[in-house]
Design a protein around this motif. Structure first.
Motif, PDB file in Angstrom:
ATOM      1  N   ALA A 162      26.470  40.791  43.760  1.00  9.79           N
ATOM      2  CA  ALA A 162      26.568  42.340  44.319  1.00  9.79           C
ATOM      3  C   ALA A 162      27.935  42.590  45.281  1.00  9.79           C
ATOM      4  CB  ALA A 162      25.557  42.530  45.289  1.00  9.79           C
ATOM      5  N   ILE A 163      28.285  41.453  45.790  1.00  4.73           N
ATOM      6  CA  ILE A 163      29.566  41.468  46.383  1.00  4.73           C
ATOM      7  C   ILE A 163      30.706  41.512  45.565  1.00  4.73           C
ATOM      8  CG2 ILE A 163      30.888  40.210  47.852  1.00  4.73           C
ATOM      9  CD1 ILE A 163      28.476  39.091  49.139  1.00  4.73           C
ATOM     10  N   TYR A 164      30.665  40.969  44.395  1.00  3.38           N
ATOM     11  CA  TYR A 164      31.698  40.974  43.398  1.00  3.38           C
ATOM     12  C   TYR A 164      31.749  42.427  43.025  1.00  3.38           C
ATOM     13  CZ  TYR A 164      34.259  39.805  39.053  1.00  3.38           C
ATOM     14  OH  TYR A 164      34.929  39.783  37.877  1.00  3.38           O
ATOM     15  N   GLY A 165      30.692  42.866  42.708  1.00  3.07           N
ATOM     16  CA  GLY A 165      30.588  44.457  42.235  1.00  3.07           C
ATOM     17  C   GLY A 165      31.207  45.275  43.143  1.00  3.07           C
ATOM     18  N   ALA A 166      31.043  45.202  44.372  1.00  2.00           N
ATOM     19  CA  ALA A 166      31.577  45.988  45.405  1.00  2.00           C
ATOM     20  C   ALA A 166      33.092  45.658  45.440  1.00  2.00           C
ATOM     21  CB  ALA A 166      31.103  45.671  46.839  1.00  2.00           C
ATOM     22  N   MET A 167      33.733  44.654  45.213  1.00  2.00           N
ATOM     23  CA  MET A 167      35.062  44.208  45.246  1.00  2.00           C
ATOM     24  C   MET A 167      35.654  44.953  43.867  1.00  2.00           C
ATOM     25  SD  MET A 167      35.070  40.255  46.324  1.00  2.00           S
ATOM     26  CE  MET A 167      36.531  39.856  45.926  1.00  2.00           C
ATOM     27  N   MET A 168      35.163  44.708  42.670  1.00  2.62           N
ATOM     28  CA  MET A 168      35.791  45.070  41.397  1.00  2.62           C
ATOM     29  C   MET A 168      35.658  46.725  41.234  1.00  2.62           C
ATOM     30  SD  MET A 168      37.200  42.279  40.405  1.00  2.62           S
ATOM     31  CE  MET A 168      37.570  42.928  38.979  1.00  2.62           C
ATOM     32  N   VAL A 169      34.832  47.217  41.938  1.00  2.00           N
ATOM     33  CA  VAL A 169      34.519  48.746  41.154  1.00  2.00           C
ATOM     34  C   VAL A 169      35.814  49.710  41.515  1.00  2.00           C
ATOM     35  CG1 VAL A 169      33.437  49.630  43.586  1.00  2.00           C
ATOM     36  CG2 VAL A 169      32.735  50.506  41.369  1.00  2.00           C
ATOM     37  N   ASP A 170      36.646  49.357  42.368  1.00  2.00           N
ATOM     38  CA  ASP A 170      37.761  50.064  42.636  1.00  2.00           C
ATOM     39  C   ASP A 170      38.898  49.706  42.002  1.00  2.00           C
ATOM     40  OD1 ASP A 170      36.612  52.379  43.864  1.00  2.00           O
ATOM     41  OD2 ASP A 170      36.399  51.188  45.637  1.00  2.00           O
ATOM     42  N   SER A 171      38.732  48.434  41.112  1.00  2.00           N
ATOM     43  CA  SER A 171      40.046  47.923  40.515  1.00  2.00           C
ATOM     44  C   SER A 171      40.763  48.880  39.675  1.00  2.00           C
ATOM     45  CB  SER A 171      39.388  46.528  39.401  1.00  2.00           C
ATOM     46  OG  SER A 171      40.627  46.154  38.793  1.00  2.00           O
ATOM     47  N   ALA A 172      42.210  48.750  39.612  1.00  2.00           N
ATOM     48  CA  ALA A 172      42.946  49.659  38.820  1.00  2.00           C
ATOM     49  C   ALA A 172      42.881  49.359  37.385  1.00  2.00           C
ATOM     50  CB  ALA A 172      44.394  49.596  39.275  1.00  2.00           C
ATOM     51  N   ALA A 210      41.148  49.193  34.116  1.00  2.00           N
ATOM     52  CA  ALA A 210      39.703  49.525  33.515  1.00  2.00           C
ATOM     53  C   ALA A 210      38.937  48.611  33.099  1.00  2.00           C
ATOM     54  CB  ALA A 210      40.240  50.919  32.829  1.00  2.00           C
ATOM     55  N   ALA A 211      39.809  47.720  32.080  1.00  2.00           N
ATOM     56  CA  ALA A 211      39.005  46.803  31.180  1.00  2.00           C
ATOM     57  C   ALA A 211      38.430  45.761  32.118  1.00  2.00           C
ATOM     58  CB  ALA A 211      40.063  46.293  30.219  1.00  2.00           C
ATOM     59  N   GLU A 212      39.145  45.289  32.923  1.00  2.00           N
ATOM     60  CA  GLU A 212      38.637  44.285  33.781  1.00  2.00           C
ATOM     61  C   GLU A 212      37.542  44.998  34.606  1.00  2.00           C
ATOM     62  OE1 GLU A 212      40.960  41.113  36.900  1.00  2.00           O
ATOM     63  OE2 GLU A 212      40.885  43.165  37.139  1.00  2.00           O
ATOM     64  N   ARG A 213      37.509  46.019  35.034  1.00  2.00           N
ATOM     65  CA  ARG A 213      36.549  46.633  35.954  1.00  2.00           C
ATOM     66  C   ARG A 213      35.208  46.712  35.171  1.00  2.00           C
ATOM     67  NH1 ARG A 213      39.131  51.054  37.143  1.00  2.00           N
ATOM     68  NH2 ARG A 213      37.851  52.168  35.360  1.00  2.00           N
ATOM     69  N   ALA A 214      35.404  47.092  33.645  1.00  2.00           N
ATOM     70  CA  ALA A 214      34.155  47.547  33.075  1.00  2.00           C
ATOM     71  C   ALA A 214      33.569  46.120  32.720  1.00  2.00           C
ATOM     72  CB  ALA A 214      34.817  48.106  31.664  1.00  2.00           C
ATOM     73  N   ALA A 215      34.320  44.914  32.393  1.00  2.00           N
ATOM     74  CA  ALA A 215      33.526  43.850  32.023  1.00  2.00           C
ATOM     75  C   ALA A 215      32.723  43.147  33.402  1.00  2.00           C
ATOM     76  CB  ALA A 215      34.526  42.773  31.757  1.00  2.00           C
ATOM     77  N   ALA A 216      33.738  43.184  34.492  1.00  2.00           N
ATOM     78  CA  ALA A 216      33.043  42.926  35.782  1.00  2.00           C
ATOM     79  C   ALA A 216      31.731  43.632  36.331  1.00  2.00           C
ATOM     80  CB  ALA A 216      34.155  42.927  36.910  1.00  2.00           C
ATOM     81  N   LEU A 217      31.702  44.800  35.889  1.00  2.00           N
ATOM     82  CA  LEU A 217      30.457  45.609  36.309  1.00  2.00           C
ATOM     83  C   LEU A 217      29.251  45.331  35.338  1.00  2.00           C
ATOM     84  CD1 LEU A 217      30.140  47.411  38.842  1.00  2.00           C
ATOM     85  CD2 LEU A 217      32.561  46.865  38.371  1.00  2.00           C
ATOM     86  N   SER A 218      29.721  45.186  33.896  1.00  2.00           N
ATOM     87  CA  SER A 218      28.527  44.884  33.156  1.00  2.00           C
ATOM     88  C   SER A 218      27.930  43.509  33.451  1.00  2.00           C
ATOM     89  CB  SER A 218      29.155  44.951  31.718  1.00  2.00           C
ATOM     90  OG  SER A 218      29.141  46.232  31.401  1.00  2.00           O
TER      91      SER A 218
END
Length: 383
Positions: free
Chosen positions: A298-308, A310-318
């Motif tokens: 959950a902390i990781y999701g909060a950190m990554m949700v605003d990553s610039a 897009a591919a890294e962000r999508a993989a992280a949130l999944s």
């Protein structure tokens, strides 16, 4: 890395926890809220607005409080821990993110005052009967007629639609049903002519609706961003939704684990508390391990949700959704089994946590769906 909250974040956490403790002191109080006309307390919603929760996602320049993903995580964890039924997720996360990221200055000036004050609520209508979890599967049509757009179609499981003043709707202007281009996002008044809302209670105590659009006309100023390239914005909204759901699940799982451990300390069998049996202690520890893994994600999701990226962000949130989904199922099932018969009775708050966790597991993508996305993206760590 320092994961401690700032002074302002601690104040926000304490304020929301106090609100939830006052508004949800018992299961009976929650049940009373769900029986109100809109499925939640209008008075409680006003209190949340006074606390700044409704204005939290918006910048100070726009009249909001400039909160980010961490502040949203704090609020949603408290919501989950207390099973609050106010539409914070539908309006304050999904709808608000669409406006925050997609609206221009004129649109923000028109909509934000009511949203921040809590007098206007939002929801997002994107799911269709055939779409499953694919955001690009859109059969609802939009066509340009002069200076207006006209919408036709149906949306399913639209959260809190019967209490929303504005509905953010995905509709297709061009292309085939599953094309990624040609999708627009439109802000439609819930009382616009041609909008039909059939509301119903959900299994977890919330509310949703089937929403139909029949020749619904909206102006060009109702479009968020590019009228034919709205999918990236919709994806961002869903990613913020996943991060918020992870935090809500964390709060609910924390409460359920505490309930279970407390029950093991009180329930007696063969003249001793069942918590004295080592096998049950091991299962309670397994629950704690799963809970702490979910907390990290959950902390990781909060950190990554605003990553610039897009591919890294999508993989992280999944990946976040996969781990949290697994934890929801594991903790829910373990809690029911360790409680025995009482774990499935509707008179016990633990059963309602179990139901909410079961619903979260399938919101915005189930485990196989997101596991496939992580695999398709090559995983979180490059080979």
């Amino acid at each position: 890395m320092d994961f401690d909250f700032s002074e302002e974040q601690n104040l926000l956490r304490d304020s929301v926890e106090r609100f939830c403790a006052d508004g949800y002191p018992s299961l009976e109080a929650r049940q009373a809220r769900t029986r109100e006309p809109m499925g939640f307390s209008e008075a409680n919603w006003g209190k949340l607005a006074e606390l700044g929760v409704c204005g939290l996602p918006f910048s100070e320049e726009d009249g909001g409080f400039g909160g980010g993903a961490v502040e949203t995580m704090i609020v949603m964890e408290a919501i989950g821990r207390n099973l609050a039924v106010e539409p914070v997720f539908a309006s304050g996360v999904l709808g608000a993110t669409a406006i925050r990221l997609g609206a221009d200055s004129d649109q923000k000036a028109r909509w934000l005052p009511g949203l921040i004050e809590g007098t206007t609520r939002l929801t997002l209508a994107h799911t269709e009967r055939q779409s499953r979890y694919d955001l690009h599967d859109v059969a609802t049509k939009a066509r340009r007629e002069g200076s207006h757009y006209v919408l036709d179609g149906q949306k399913s499981v639209v959260l809190n639609a019967d209490s929303a003043g504005l509905i953010v709707v995905s509709a297709r202007l061009s292309g085939e049903r599953r094309d990624r281009h040609g999708i627009g996002l439109f802000v439609v008044p819930a009382d616009a002519p041609g909008v039909t809302i059939e509301a119903y209670p959900t299994q977890d105590g919330g509310r949703a609706a089937e929403v139909a659009f029949a020749n619904v006309a909206v102006g060009a100023d109702a479009v968020l961003g590019d009228s034919e390239d709205g999918l990236p914005l919709l994806v961002r909204v869903a990613e913020h939704g996943i991060a918020a759901l992870a935090a809500e699940a964390l709060g609910s799982m924390s409460a359920l684990h505490a309930l279970t451990v407390d029950y093991l300390k009180q329930r007696k069998q063969f003249g001793v508390t069942v918590g004295s049996f080592q096998a049950l202690q091991h299962r309670a520890v397994d629950m704690l391990i799963a809970l702490e893994q979910a907390r990290s994600m959950a902390i990781y999701g909060a950190m990554m949700v605003d990553s610039a990226d897009a591919a890294e962000r999508a993989a992280a949130l999944s990946a976040v959704k996969v781990q949290v989904n697994k934890a929801c199922r594991f903790l829910g099932q373990e809690a029911v089994q360790l409680h025995g018969g009482i774990g499935m009775t509707m008179e016990y708050i633990g059963a309602h946590h179990f139901k909410r966790l079961a619903m979260i597991e399938y919101q915005l993508g189930d485990t196989p769906y997101h596991l496939r996305r992580v695999a398709d993206d090559g995983g979180l760590i490059a080979a």
